[in-house]
Design a protein around this motif. Structure first.
Motif, mmCIF file in Angstrom:
data_model
loop_
_atom_site.group_PDB
_atom_site.id
_atom_site.type_symbol
_atom_site.label_atom_id
_atom_site.label_comp_id
_atom_site.label_asym_id
_atom_site.label_seq_id
_atom_site.Cartn_x
_atom_site.Cartn_y
_atom_site.Cartn_z
ATOM 1 N N ALA A 1 37.993 -10.625 10.936
ATOM 2 C CA ALA A 1 39.262 -10.455 10.224
ATOM 3 C C ALA A 1 39.636 -8.985 10.241
ATOM 4 N N THR A 2 40.957 -8.720 10.280
ATOM 5 C CA THR A 2 41.445 -7.343 10.316
ATOM 6 C C THR A 2 41.808 -6.817 8.937
ATOM 7 N N ASP A 3 41.787 -7.679 7.902
ATOM 8 C CA ASP A 3 42.024 -7.185 6.550
ATOM 9 C C ASP A 3 41.188 -7.995 5.562
ATOM 10 N N ALA A 4 41.037 -7.444 4.364
ATOM 11 C CA ALA A 4 40.112 -8.010 3.385
ATOM 12 C C ALA A 4 40.559 -9.385 2.894
ATOM 13 N N GLN A 5 41.842 -9.555 2.582
ATOM 14 C CA GLN A 5 42.315 -10.824 2.034
ATOM 15 C C GLN A 5 42.153 -11.957 3.039
ATOM 16 N N TYR A 6 42.456 -11.660 4.294
ATOM 17 C CA TYR A 6 42.288 -12.679 5.331
ATOM 18 C C TYR A 6 40.808 -13.023 5.499
ATOM 19 N N MET B 1 36.760 1.653 3.877
ATOM 20 C CA MET B 1 38.140 1.694 3.416
ATOM 21 C C MET B 1 38.986 0.718 4.215
ATOM 22 N N LEU B 2 39.614 -0.230 3.504
ATOM 23 C CA LEU B 2 40.502 -1.222 4.100
ATOM 24 C C LEU B 2 41.875 -1.091 3.444
ATOM 25 N N PRO B 3 42.913 -1.649 4.060
ATOM 26 C CA PRO B 3 44.271 -1.450 3.533
ATOM 27 C C PRO B 3 44.470 -1.903 2.089
ATOM 28 N N THR B 4 43.830 -2.996 1.668
ATOM 29 C CA THR B 4 44.096 -3.528 0.314
ATOM 30 C C THR B 4 42.902 -3.411 -0.624
ATOM 31 N N LEU B 5 41.690 -3.490 -0.103
ATOM 32 C CA LEU B 5 40.488 -3.402 -0.927
ATOM 33 C C LEU B 5 39.519 -2.421 -0.299
ATOM 34 N N THR B 6 38.642 -1.865 -1.111
ATOM 35 C CA THR B 6 37.534 -1.116 -0.530
ATOM 36 C C THR B 6 36.476 -2.108 -0.055
ATOM 37 N N GLY B 7 35.576 -1.630 0.818
ATOM 38 C CA GLY B 7 34.508 -2.497 1.277
ATOM 39 C C GLY B 7 33.637 -2.988 0.144
ATOM 40 N N ASP B 8 33.418 -2.131 -0.853
ATOM 41 C CA ASP B 8 32.606 -2.518 -2.007
ATOM 42 C C ASP B 8 33.273 -3.655 -2.791
ATOM 43 N N GLU B 9 34.595 -3.559 -3.004
ATOM 44 C CA GLU B 9 35.319 -4.615 -3.715
ATOM 45 C C GLU B 9 35.305 -5.927 -2.932
ATOM 46 N N LEU B 10 35.451 -5.807 -1.615
ATOM 47 C CA LEU B 10 35.402 -7.003 -0.775
ATOM 48 C C LEU B 10 34.044 -7.693 -0.896
ATOM 49 N N TYR B 11 32.973 -6.903 -0.855
ATOM 50 C CA TYR B 11 31.635 -7.488 -0.920
ATOM 51 C C TYR B 11 31.391 -8.172 -2.267
ATOM 52 N N ARG B 12 31.865 -7.556 -3.354
ATOM 53 C CA ARG B 12 31.685 -8.173 -4.674
ATOM 54 C C ARG B 12 32.389 -9.528 -4.749
ATOM 55 N N GLN B 13 33.591 -9.632 -4.185
ATOM 56 C CA GLN B 13 34.313 -10.904 -4.212
ATOM 57 C C GLN B 13 33.666 -11.922 -3.269
ATOM 58 N N LEU C 1 26.603 -4.677 5.340
ATOM 59 C CA LEU C 1 26.421 -3.443 6.099
ATOM 60 C C LEU C 1 27.775 -2.729 6.110
ATOM 61 N N TYR C 2 27.828 -1.564 5.468
ATOM 62 C CA TYR C 2 29.065 -0.802 5.447
ATOM 63 C C TYR C 2 29.136 0.108 6.677
ATOM 64 N N ILE C 3 30.331 0.232 7.219
ATOM 65 C CA ILE C 3 30.565 1.198 8.294
ATOM 66 C C ILE C 3 31.732 2.075 7.865
ATOM 67 N N SER C 4 31.718 3.326 8.301
ATOM 68 C CA SER C 4 32.782 4.232 7.871
ATOM 69 C C SER C 4 32.932 5.381 8.844
ATOM 70 N N ALA C 5 34.198 5.759 9.050
ATOM 71 C CA ALA C 5 34.501 6.954 9.841
ATOM 72 C C ALA C 5 34.748 8.156 8.957
ATOM 73 N N TYR C 6 34.677 7.947 7.616
ATOM 74 C CA TYR C 6 34.848 9.078 6.702
ATOM 75 C C TYR C 6 33.555 9.871 6.621
ATOM 76 N N GLU D 1 32.423 8.447 -1.168
ATOM 77 C CA GLU D 1 32.981 8.442 -2.515
ATOM 78 C C GLU D 1 33.688 7.138 -2.830
ATOM 79 N N HIS D 2 33.997 6.312 -1.830
ATOM 80 C CA HIS D 2 34.762 5.105 -2.071
ATOM 81 C C HIS D 2 33.887 3.895 -2.405
ATOM 82 N N ILE D 3 32.567 4.071 -2.421
ATOM 83 C CA ILE D 3 31.682 2.970 -2.799
ATOM 84 C C ILE D 3 30.638 3.486 -3.756
ATOM 85 N N GLY D 4 29.968 2.570 -4.412
ATOM 86 C CA GLY D 4 28.965 2.956 -5.392
ATOM 87 C C GLY D 4 27.766 3.612 -4.752
#
Length: 642
Positions: free
Chosen positions: A554-559, A579-591, A602-607, A611-614
């Motif tokens: 999927a290309t976005d969290a809601q989908y 970092m995703l357009p609507t949710l952070t990866g951490d928020e997506l994983y919790r849901q 497994l989180y991946i990031s180009a930042y 700071e965007h996850i716990g």
């Protein structure tokens, strides 16, 4: 960006139409009909071999007219003509792509060139702003400072010094004789010949805005930096009769500049680094996202052909170039202290063994790398990518010091520093260390400059060949790891750099990373991949499917959550961008855990930071990454979940 204009100077009509169709959605495009179109406004030009042969002189003239602004040219050529066109690189064109053109590669190269242009524009803007600021500062200083005045009667040779002139160097008005000889005697010996030559040359052939900077001896024996500005006064016949001047004390300004890297070039470089520091996070994010498919698809290509194939070597070269680009990004981030590091127990010899193949490809065949790695070393607490950065910088530095053929030797050994008469490098406290040593058979280092080699922007390489950040970056990394670095070198006898990293002697609590062979990287589990960069998403899903995994993408969290809700089986692992357009990866994983409680992540990031996850989450796989590292992480997480 939509505002960027690309000029298509292509003799091949099919490629011209193809590129206009591909690029028209993202950029303004101009179809060039001839040389006149090179004078139009554009940010990047794509040219093919026949057009380059026809318009080479015009292209070089257009680049020269744009100087100092970077105007990139991208060459489209066939594999057969690569060797023929290589000499054009850097002189006429800046990069090339091989036909048949791959859309992903083309877009990546276009974006890299355009971002390089934008960075060059920003640096130039900052340079002009800094110059304007400096001029304003000097004007204010002249207005507010006590200025010493002097007058020289050229006919009688009498000189007058104002009381302020004398006070600048600590004398009362009646303590100095008004004489040119007094000024000459007070000049610093290193400045005297230069100042007198310039002064008398000006008298014989005057020019506007005469000025000198020199040191005058103060009454207390120290020297004050003085800037003297002067002009000639003429009689009615046009003959010079007097010379009037003013002294401005620059000592405090000079001392300030010395404390902040005195030289004007270093001052400019520091300002540029500050600008880069402000831009690095966003630039690194975009570059890292571009480098993931470049490195990854090159590795995918290597899996599809045999090692003796020409294509295999081509893919390997692309992969090596991507890794070099990764190293450059990390070098800037490390020096600007924006590089996220993941400290864990590692074995130095194993890291070197895994990385040496890349080092050999980078330095070429004329230099041999020899390994003398001790086995069964205690681990060190370190970041793998940072250790690789140390290796890369020191090996490249060694390569550049070797003319012709030579040898670079990489050694590891346990070292116990004790309170003894042994000449350990200064400031290393007693204790157990792992010594990483890199020696070369190069030209060596002049003792006069050895104390400066770790300074930012200090380099002995020709202009355009070195940034002066390599060894400064190594020193910064070693300091971050609570280590020490020492260099031994003599001109003509090569150099030896030794890095001392504290050893972890209590290994009872050290948890070894699970190492998997190529066969063990395959799996059958179901993986949900959510990534908003299409090229990165395609690479990850392709690699996972190639290794047996069931993949939902999927290309976005809601989908992605919708797909997870409708999925009948289990989802074993979520791979998601931080970092995703609507949710952070951490928020997506919790849901997702509400729908599939057994799922790991497994989180991946180009930042460059997290700071965007716990802080209590799985370690992040930083972009760009190799397929091997991705598959190792996936297997490690899934194995730990069993």
């Amino acid at each position: 960006m939509p505002d960027d204009t690309i000029l298509l100077l292509l003799a091949n009509a099919a490629n011209r139409e193809l590129l206009r169709d591909w690029l028209g959605h993202h950029y303004q495009t101009i179809i060039a009909d001839g040389e006149a179109d090179l004078h139009r406004s554009f940010q990047l030009c794509i040219v093919d071999g026949p057009a380059l042969a026809t318009f080479e002189a015009a292209i070089q003239a257009r680049r020269a007219a744009a100087h100092p602004i970077f105007l990139p040219f991208l060459l489209v050529t066939t594999r057969r003509d690569v060797q023929y066109h290589t000499h054009h690189l850097w002189r006429t064109v800046d990069e090339l792509v091989i036909s048949p053109i791959q859309k992903v590669e083309l877009q990546a190269r276009i974006e890299i060139l355009l971002r390089a242009r934008r960075l060059a524009l920003e640096v130039r803007r900052l340079q002009q702003a800094m110059l304007s600021s400096t001029q304003t500062w000097l004007q204010l200083a002249v207005q507010s400072a006590q200025i010493g005045l002097w007058e020289w009667d050229l006919q009688t040779n009498r000189v007058f010094f104002s009381p302020e002139w004398k006070a600048q160097i600590g004398y009362a008005a009646d303590e100095l004789v008004d004489s040119l000889t007094v000024w000459e005697d007070l000049l610093h010996p290193d400045d005297r010949e230069r100042c007198l030559n310039n002064l008398y040359r000006y008298l014989h052939q005057p020019w506007p805005d005469f000025a000198l900077e020199f040191r005058l001896r103060h009454k207390n024996g120290s020297y004050r930096w003085i800037r003297s500005q002067a002009a000639l006064i003429y009689d009615q016949h046009g003959r010079p009769t007097h010379m009037l001047g003013a002294h401005l004390d620059l000592t405090e300004r000079k001392q300030m500049e010395e404390e902040q890297q005195q030289l004007a070039e270093q001052l400019f470089q520091s300002q540029k680094l500050e600008a880069i520091g402000a831009l690095t996070s966003g630039i690194a994010h975009d570059l890292n996202n571009l480098l993931v498919p470049i490195i990854g698809f090159a590795e995918m290509g290597m899996l599809e052909v045999t090692p003796d194939s020409t294509l295999y070597n081509d893919f390997d070269q692309i992969r090596a170039a991507g890794i070099r680009a990764t190293a450059l990004t990390r070098r800037i981030l490390t020096f600007s202290r924006q590089q996220r590091i993941e400290m864990k127990p590692i074995h130095i010899s194993r890291v070197i063994g895994d990385f040496v193949a890349i080092l050999r490809r980078i330095i070429g065949e004329r230099i041999d790398i020899q390994l003398q790695l001790a086995s069964d070393l205690p681990p060190v607490q370190a970041d793998v990518s940072q250790i690789e950065q140390i290796l890369l910088n020191l090996v490249i530095n060694a390569r550049d010091a070797i003319e012709g053929n030579g040898t670079i030797t990489i050694t590891t050994a346990p070292v116990r520093v004790e309170d003894s008469d042994f000449p350990w490098p200064a400031n290393i406290p007693p204790g157990h260390y792992i010594a990483l040593q890199i020696s070369d058979t190069g030209c060596g280092i002049d003792p006069a400059i050895r104390s400066r080699i770790f300074e930012p922007f200090f380099t002995t390489k020709p202009s355009g060949k070195g940034t002066g950040l390599g060894l400064a970056t190594v020193a910064a990394i070693v300091k971050q790891h609570h280590g020490y670095i020492d260099v031994q070198s003599l001109p003509g006898q090569g150099s030896t750099f030794t890095v001392y990293l504290p050893a972890l002697m209590d290994t009872a609590a050290v948890v070894e990373d699970v190492a998997f062979s190529k066969d063990q990287l395959f799996g059958h589990e179901t993986v949900l991949v959510v990534e908003d960069e299409p090229a990165v998403l395609h690479l990850i899903t392709s690699a996972l499917r190639l290794h047996g995994y069931q993949v939902i993408e999927a290309t976005d969290a809601q989908y992605g959550l919708g797909l997870a809700a409708s999925h009948q089986g289990t989802i074993d692992l979520l791979i998601t961008d931080v970092m995703l357009p609507t949710l952070t990866g951490d928020e997506l994983y919790r849901q997702l855990r509400v729908l599939h409680p057994q799922a790991r992540v497994l989180y991946i990031s180009a930042y460059v930071d997290s700071e965007h996850i716990g802080s209590d989450v799985t370690p992040i796989l930083a972009k760009p990454f190799t397929l091997q590292r991705l598959l190792q992480q996936v297997r490690a997480i899934l194995t730990a979940a069993v």
